[in-house]
Structure formats: structure tokens, C-alpha cells
Scaffold this motif. Sequence first.
Motif, PDB file in Angstrom:
ATOM      1  N   GLU A  19      43.358  25.130  43.647  1.00 19.41           N
ATOM      2  CA  GLU A  19      43.744  24.592  41.905  1.00 19.41           C
ATOM      3  C   GLU A  19      43.037  23.655  41.348  1.00 19.41           C
ATOM      4  OE1 GLU A  19      47.423  22.091  42.842  1.00 19.41           O
ATOM      5  OE2 GLU A  19      48.733  24.170  43.511  1.00 19.41           O
ATOM      6  N   ARG A  20      41.329  24.024  41.774  1.00 19.78           N
ATOM      7  CA  ARG A  20      40.461  22.472  41.229  1.00 19.78           C
ATOM      8  C   ARG A  20      39.483  23.662  41.703  1.00 19.78           C
ATOM      9  NH1 ARG A  20      43.835  19.275  43.301  1.00 19.78           N
ATOM     10  NH2 ARG A  20      45.367  18.554  42.133  1.00 19.78           N
ATOM     11  N   GLU A  21      38.309  23.135  41.451  1.00 18.81           N
ATOM     12  CA  GLU A  21      37.054  24.207  41.201  1.00 18.81           C
ATOM     13  C   GLU A  21      36.289  23.270  42.576  1.00 18.81           C
ATOM     14  OE1 GLU A  21      35.439  26.455  40.198  1.00 18.81           O
ATOM     15  OE2 GLU A  21      33.466  26.228  41.239  1.00 18.81           O
ATOM     16  N   GLY A  22      36.658  21.704  43.284  1.00 20.24           N
ATOM     17  CA  GLY A  22      35.523  21.736  43.823  1.00 20.24           C
ATOM     18  C   GLY A  22      36.521  22.053  45.753  1.00 20.24           C
ATOM     19  N   GLU A  23      37.878  22.401  45.333  1.00 16.38           N
ATOM     20  CA  GLU A  23      38.374  22.836  46.949  1.00 16.38           C
ATOM     21  C   GLU A  23      37.742  24.153  46.958  1.00 16.38           C
ATOM     22  OE1 GLU A  23      42.376  21.102  45.480  1.00 16.38           O
ATOM     23  OE2 GLU A  23      42.572  23.540  45.070  1.00 16.38           O
ATOM     24  N   ALA A  24      37.367  25.031  46.043  1.00 13.75           N
ATOM     25  CA  ALA A  24      37.005  26.139  45.920  1.00 13.75           C
ATOM     26  C   ALA A  24      35.309  26.001  46.635  1.00 13.75           C
ATOM     27  CB  ALA A  24      36.332  26.756  44.926  1.00 13.75           C
ATOM     28  N   GLU A  25      34.610  24.703  46.161  1.00 12.06           N
ATOM     29  CA  GLU A  25      33.317  24.480  46.511  1.00 12.06           C
ATOM     30  C   GLU A  25      32.739  24.326  47.454  1.00 12.06           C
ATOM     31  OE1 GLU A  25      30.901  21.429  43.851  1.00 12.06           O
ATOM     32  OE2 GLU A  25      31.595  22.624  42.935  1.00 12.06           O
ATOM     33  N   MET A  26      33.321  23.570  47.937  1.00 14.21           N
ATOM     34  CA  MET A  26      33.956  23.251  50.051  1.00 14.21           C
ATOM     35  C   MET A  26      33.615  24.918  50.673  1.00 14.21           C
ATOM     36  SD  MET A  26      36.031  21.175  52.034  1.00 14.21           S
ATOM     37  CE  MET A  26      37.608  21.694  51.623  1.00 14.21           C
ATOM     38  N   LEU A  27      34.795  25.482  49.936  1.00 14.58           N
ATOM     39  CA  LEU A  27      35.533  26.570  50.988  1.00 14.58           C
ATOM     40  C   LEU A  27      34.646  27.781  51.025  1.00 14.58           C
ATOM     41  CD1 LEU A  27      39.059  26.230  49.932  1.00 14.58           C
ATOM     42  CD2 LEU A  27      38.397  26.652  52.706  1.00 14.58           C
TER      43      LEU A  27
END
Length: 275
Positions: free
Chosen positions: A235-243
Motif C-alpha cells: 500500500e505504500r512505497e516504503g513497504e516496497a523498498e524494504m521488500l
Amino acid sequence: KQRRRQEVVQYDASMEASVALDNSIERALRSALLTGSEFYLEYQPIVNARFPNGIAKFEALARWDSPELGRVTPDDFIRVAEMTGLILPLGKLLLDIACKDLRAHPAPRVSINVSAVQLMSPRFAEEFVAKIISSDLDPRRIEIEITETVAISDNKSVAATLHELRSRGISIALDDFGTGFSSVGYLASMPFDTLKIDRSFVSGKVASNRTIKMVRSMITLANSLDMQVVAEGIEREGEAEMLRHFGCDMFQGFHYGRPGLLSAFFDTRQMELDL
Ligand code: C2E
Ligand code: CA
Ligand code: CA
Ligand code: CA
């Protein structure tokens, strides 16, 4: 004490209400399946983690607009369909719809949800493949998503069904990984191409340190078994970044696109603009 008693009463009442709801869903489902016209599929984009501007594949999600009950969520009607065996005709109908949609639009690949009841029914693989071939579709455009259940985790005929589908070019994804009856052993015994990490590990609350470590280990494990990893519920770019940093291959979630009609992704340029 009084409050406790009230809660118990409320619980019973809501149980009764949900049984009544299931009964009316079952009745409406039976009649809706006679024509099939109340069902359709929406498609949610799944993007490559490193090139998130393009669509790698879509997940097909069942929708039912009942004149009687209104919009019923798939969580409800799929559950009732599974309990009553109606998932067999419904699954066939949804596959018909998917094949029509795929013939009409140049979607790259599509992932179709298949429930355990379907997988365990005799001749499932044969009929599934036959439908795809007779629709003139390349089976390599099709993936099926299955969830782990007690029923299939230890079932030789399900393993045979999955191998049969795979030998015909269809790929297999393990859905909702990390929930339910997940066992790591299951990963070794079944031929999965893709592992989908459930959104409960991905979105919403700030992930705890332990959750983050678990997700990282899941991704490492899947990669070492040569599976592609899709993270759901971004739902957020931050989640994608970590993954992405952990080696996750693909993303799915409202951040990249909500489910919509397949035509909407091709008949307009809306998609590119949204991304
Ligand atoms: P699922 O297979 O895990 O599908 C993903 C669900 O997560 C979808 O809900 C989707 O709309 C939702 N979702 C996607 N991205 C996000 C996000 O970023 N945030 C949040 N909060 N949610 C997100 P939907 O369409 O309501 O489907 C619910 C479940 O119903 C599916 O879960 C699947 O288990 C079942 N289902 C749907 N279609 C079919 C079908 O054709 N056959 C079978 N057997 N089951 C189906
Ligand atoms: Ca799914
Ligand atoms: Ca899922
Ligand atoms: Ca789910």
C-alpha cells in the motif's frame, strides 16, 4: 460479569445471523449459476519489483453482483461455494470468463485462484487444460494460485494434479504464504513456481522486528528453491523498498493498482497514467 454475559449473547446472535446469511448466499448462488450472468472477473496488476511501471501479470478476482443481495464479497461467496460444492460449477464458469477476457485482450499472464475442492476433484487438470487449449490460449499465460490447507498438504493426487498442470505449461503459485496451515515441508513436496507472501506480513501496521526477519527469511528460502516471490498488499512505497532490498521479485497491492475490468487496462491509457 454482566458485561461478559452480554458479549456471549451477542456472539450467539451474530453466529445465527451469519448462518442465515450463508443460507441466503447459497440460495442466491444456486440460482445465479443457472445463467452465470451475474459473475465477472476483475484483474489486479502484479508488477516487477525492479520495473514497477509495467505489468508482469494480473491476478483474476471473482466478482458477483447479485440483484437480490447486492455486491457479495468473494470471501463470503467463495467460502459458501466451497462448503456446498458449488465451487465446482462456479470455478468452471470463472475459467470460462477468464478465457474470454484473455482472448479479447493482450494481457501478458493471468493468475487464477483455484480452491482445494477443485484441485481434489477428479479430472481437474485434464478439464482445465482442455478449456485453455480449446480457447486457443497458450497455457504459459496461465498460472493457478492455491492456498495450503490440511486437505491438500498431504495428498498424493493433488501433487499429481499439480505436476500434470505444470507439464502442460501452467505455473503454480502458493497463495497467502505464512497464514493458515503453512508448513515449510509443503514447499519441498509440491512443484511451486511462485510464492505469494500474505499481505498480513506486508501492509498496515508498522512491522515488528520479528515480522521483518520472518519476511526476509521467507524470501531467502523461496529464492533458494528457485521460486519467484510476490509480495501482496503493498500500500505504500516504503513497504516496497524494504521488500525489494530483501530480494522480492514482484509486487501486488493498491499502491500499484486496484482490481478492475481487464478492458480498462487496455482500452484506455489510464493505466500508464495511474502508474
Ligand atoms: P486473495 O487471493 O489473497 O486475493 C487478494 C485480495 O487482496 C483481493 O481481495 C484483493 O482485492 C485484495 N488486495 C489486493 N491488494 C490489496 C492491498 O494493497 N490492500 C488490501 N487491503 N487488500 C488488497 P478480494 O478480491 O476481495 O478477494 C478475497 C479473496 O477471495 C481472495 O484472496 C481469494 O482467496 C478469494 N477469491 C477471489 N476470487 C476467487 C476465485 O476466482 N476463486 C477462488 N477459489 N477464490 C477467489
Ligand atoms: Ca490469490
Ligand atoms: Ca493472497
Ligand atoms: Ca487472502
